[in-house]
Design a protein around this motif. Structure first.
Motif: not given
Length: 330
Positions: A43-59
């Motif tokens: 289970i990979k917990w995605l870094n919250p700071d990374i996921m705040k970036r505008p394109d992070a989720m779609q990428n």
């Protein structure tokens, strides 16, 4: 680990058995080995700071679409799907869940011709596919130079740990960046969808079979640029010296599916530094507090920036030999 317990309950993974173990190796995200009554999972917990970036989720969504597309082409590990979604949410955090693979990554001095042959063949198989993924488009715009002078001044003012490494190598870093920008538009004319980060840490070996993991960087890339990067990852010994027998094994296996003639290797060689330079710029920003929000981000950014500068220097020393070997074949 209440968050992981809640995640397992929400997505019906079963009741957790034993202790949740954090798995080492992740630089940006955190991975856990979780056993439940229904199975074993990574289970990979995605870094919250990374996921705040505008394109992070779609990428992240795109990368898993790419992984699943190649699952019939090469052996790999892709995230499980829940209601058609691979990136899932629980308690405000985002996760990827994989079936657990019992295996390990192979590094020097354990890498052999056998490993290089498998990696070359897999890379050639990926590059030979005329792949398209909905919503994933090639980047056709060359970037401008990174603002190294601004980073250097800020590093000096903050007395950042990476300042001296940046200062001592800033002229050469800027020269490399200028050359990348010069040739980038030409290299962008030829692109395929691929993994884009086939470092040994992103390949798991189980009973002699390679499985590609961590598809987060997946997208369009010049195939010959990626080939150079993969050669650099896999054919060097612990001193950083290239081994001709590993080169021959990897490139010959690659050429089973792809040709390497008729290529402007000077342009490709110049742009092969782009990944390392982008990683350096990202970690310099982490070191300076321009990326991330935790003290650990700053410390890790400094360490990674210094390490990447050393890798750039080593790669520059070796690339001429690599190019000569390629030209001898083509």
């Amino acid at each position: 680990m209440k968050k992981i317990e809640a995640l397992c309950a929400t997505y019906n993974l079963g009741r957790i058995k034993g202790t949740i173990q954090q798995v080492s190796g992740g630089l940006l995200h955190t991975m856990y080995h979780v056993c439940t009554e229904q199975g074993e999972y990574a289970i990979k917990w995605l870094n919250p700071d990374i996921m705040k970036r505008p394109d992070a989720m779609q990428n992240m969504i795109n990368s898993e679409q790419i992984a699943h597309m190649f699952s019939d082409v090469v052996p790999l590990i892709a995230a499980k799907s829940f209601g058609g979604r691979h990136v899932i949410e629980s308690g405000g955090d985002y996760y990827l869940i994989y079936d657990w693979l019992e295996g390990r990554s192979i590094f020097v001095p354990e890498i052999t011709e056998y490993h290089c042959t498998q990696i070359g063949r897999i890379l050639g198989q990926i590059h030979s596919v005329n792949a398209e993924v909905r919503g994933v488009m090639p980047n056709t715009e060359a970037r401008g130079m990174y603002d190294w002078d601004a980073y250097l001044n800020l590093a000096r003012n903050q007395q950042a740990k990476c300042y001296y490494a940046l200062k001592q190598n800033s002229d050469r870093i800027k020269q490399i960046d200028e050359t990348i920008v010069k040739y980038q538009q030409e290299v962008l004319q030829t692109q395929v969808i691929s993994h884009r980060d086939l470092d040994p840490k992103n390949v798991m070996w189980n009973r002699g079979q390679a499985y590609l993991i961590d598809w987060e960087a997946a997208g369009y890339v010049n195939p010959y640029q990626e080939l150079l990067e993969v050669l650099n990852y896999w054919i060097a010994d612990k001193e950083g010296n290239y081994q001709s027998k590993y080169f021959d094994a990897l490139l010959c296996a690659y050429m089973e599916n792809c040709k390497v003639s008729g290529v402007n290797w000077e342009a490709v060689m110049a742009c092969s530094f782009d990944g390392m330079l982008g990683w350096l710029e990202y970690n310099v920003k982490r070191a300076l507090g321009l990326e991330g929000s935790k003290k650990e981000d700053c410390m890790e950014g400094n360490n990674q920036a210094e390490a990447t500068i050393e890798e750039l220097k080593k790669y520059e020393l070796q690339i001429s030999l690599l190019m000569q070997w390629i030209k001898d074949i083509v």
